[in-house]
Design a protein around this motif. Sequence first.
Motif, PDB file in Angstrom:
ATOM      1  N   LEU A   6      91.222  70.528  23.458  1.00  0.00           N
ATOM      2  CA  LEU A   6      90.061  69.875  24.053  1.00  0.00           C
ATOM      3  C   LEU A   6      90.346  69.390  25.471  1.00  0.00           C
ATOM      4  N   GLY A   7      91.581  69.571  25.928  1.00  0.00           N
ATOM      5  CA  GLY A   7      91.975  69.113  27.254  1.00  0.00           C
ATOM      6  C   GLY A   7      91.351  69.951  28.354  1.00  0.00           C
ATOM      7  N   PHE A   8      91.275  69.366  29.539  1.00  0.00           N
ATOM      8  CA  PHE A   8      90.715  70.067  30.687  1.00  0.00           C
ATOM      9  C   PHE A   8      91.506  69.728  31.946  1.00  0.00           C
ATOM     10  N   GLN A   9      91.394  70.593  32.926  1.00  0.00           N
ATOM     11  CA  GLN A   9      92.032  70.405  34.225  1.00  0.00           C
ATOM     12  C   GLN A   9      91.005  69.725  35.132  1.00  0.00           C
ATOM     13  N   TYR A  10      91.330  68.552  35.634  1.00  0.00           N
ATOM     14  CA  TYR A  10      90.420  67.841  36.538  1.00  0.00           C
ATOM     15  C   TYR A  10      90.703  68.291  37.957  1.00  0.00           C
ATOM     16  N   LYS A  11      89.654  68.755  38.644  1.00  0.00           N
ATOM     17  CA  LYS A  11      89.772  69.162  40.048  1.00  0.00           C
ATOM     18  C   LYS A  11      88.707  68.415  40.829  1.00  0.00           C
ATOM     19  N   GLY A  12      89.138  67.693  41.844  1.00  0.00           N
ATOM     20  CA  GLY A  12      88.198  66.942  42.656  1.00  0.00           C
ATOM     21  C   GLY A  12      88.891  65.780  43.321  1.00  0.00           C
ATOM     22  N   VAL A  13      88.109  64.722  43.605  1.00  0.00           N
ATOM     23  CA  VAL A  13      88.671  63.533  44.219  1.00  0.00           C
ATOM     24  C   VAL A  13      88.460  62.333  43.309  1.00  0.00           C
ATOM     25  N   HIS A  77      93.261  63.651  46.242  1.00  0.00           N
ATOM     26  CA  HIS A  77      92.896  65.012  45.850  1.00  0.00           C
ATOM     27  C   HIS A  77      93.609  65.295  44.538  1.00  0.00           C
ATOM     28  N   VAL A  78      92.848  65.769  43.541  1.00  0.00           N
ATOM     29  CA  VAL A  78      93.402  65.954  42.197  1.00  0.00           C
ATOM     30  C   VAL A  78      93.199  67.389  41.714  1.00  0.00           C
ATOM     31  N   ASP A  79      94.232  67.955  41.142  1.00  0.00           N
ATOM     32  CA  ASP A  79      94.181  69.199  40.377  1.00  0.00           C
ATOM     33  C   ASP A  79      95.215  69.008  39.271  1.00  0.00           C
ATOM     34  N   CYS A  80      94.810  68.272  38.242  1.00  0.00           N
ATOM     35  CA  CYS A  80      95.759  67.789  37.241  1.00  0.00           C
ATOM     36  C   CYS A  80      95.191  67.938  35.831  1.00  0.00           C
ATOM     37  N   GLY A  81      96.072  68.271  34.921  1.00  0.00           N
ATOM     38  CA  GLY A  81      95.674  68.347  33.532  1.00  0.00           C
ATOM     39  C   GLY A  81      96.865  68.734  32.679  1.00  0.00           C
ATOM     40  N   GLY A 133      96.843  62.709  31.090  1.00  0.00           N
ATOM     41  CA  GLY A 133      95.993  61.552  31.344  1.00  0.00           C
ATOM     42  C   GLY A 133      94.701  61.619  30.550  1.00  0.00           C
ATOM     43  N   ILE A 134      93.836  60.650  30.831  1.00  0.00           N
ATOM     44  CA  ILE A 134      92.561  60.536  30.124  1.00  0.00           C
ATOM     45  C   ILE A 134      91.449  60.162  31.094  1.00  0.00           C
ATOM     46  N   ARG A 135      90.248  60.509  30.701  1.00  0.00           N
ATOM     47  CA  ARG A 135      89.017  60.097  31.389  1.00  0.00           C
ATOM     48  C   ARG A 135      88.345  59.101  30.454  1.00  0.00           C
ATOM     49  N   PRO A 160     100.468  71.971  38.268  1.00  0.00           N
ATOM     50  CA  PRO A 160      99.242  71.596  37.557  1.00  0.00           C
ATOM     51  C   PRO A 160      99.064  70.096  37.340  1.00  0.00           C
ATOM     52  N   THR A 161      99.898  69.261  37.984  1.00  0.00           N
ATOM     53  CA  THR A 161      99.762  67.810  37.800  1.00  0.00           C
ATOM     54  C   THR A 161      99.589  67.123  39.161  1.00  0.00           C
ATOM     55  N   LYS A 162      98.830  67.756  40.048  1.00  0.00           N
ATOM     56  CA  LYS A 162      98.697  67.271  41.419  1.00  0.00           C
ATOM     57  C   LYS A 162      97.732  66.089  41.520  1.00  0.00           C
ATOM     58  N   VAL A 163      98.244  64.978  42.048  1.00  0.00           N
ATOM     59  CA  VAL A 163      97.449  63.812  42.408  1.00  0.00           C
ATOM     60  C   VAL A 163      98.056  63.317  43.721  1.00  0.00           C
ATOM     61  N   ARG A 164      97.387  63.585  44.839  1.00  0.00           N
ATOM     62  CA  ARG A 164      97.933  63.259  46.170  1.00  0.00           C
ATOM     63  C   ARG A 164      96.956  62.414  46.953  1.00  0.00           C
TER      64      ARG A 164
END
Length: 180
Positions: A6-13, A77-81, A133-135, A160-164
């Motif tokens: 059920l996990g997803f990759q979050y892409k955005g800010v 900037h996030v591309d993490c999951g 992580g979680i939303r 795949p765990t980018k948070v900058r």
Amino acid sequence: MSLLKLGFQYKGVVYRGHNLRWQHAPESGEGAARNGGRWNPVGLQALYTSERFETAWLEAQQGFPFKTQPLTLCTYHVDCGPLLNLCDPAIQERVRPNPKEWMHEAWLNKKLRREPVIAWEIAAQLIEEGFTGIRVPSQANGATHRDINIVFWKWSQKVPTKVRVIDDEKRLPSEPSNTP
């Protein structure tokens, strides 16, 4: 079915309001590790962020929305999951029964009384399953259904765990200030 499916990759800010003591380390989870938080016990680093800058402001004020304290607001900037969406009631129920009980848990009171914190148990379970992580809905005073947080337990500067943090103009200090 495994929760990981059920996990997803979050892409955005995302946004985060920093106490001025931590503006030199915007990608650090050290403050959360020192004090613990709703979704991390003492000793576990976490990066608490929000989908809206208004939510980051609410969260950073620690329940005092009319007694504003200075802060540094950063964008990431996030591309993490994989992340798990605990805003979804069906997923909440799969994670642990009675989500109304644990989603609104008075975790800080439990921490101070040295009682088990359900959210910490859930975090440990999800980390063990491989979630980064979680939303989750914000629990800050004044929060509405639009106020959503993303809590990262694992992050880096690369997919795949980018948070900058976005600091193209190098405005953030590189060393701690003398701010008390």
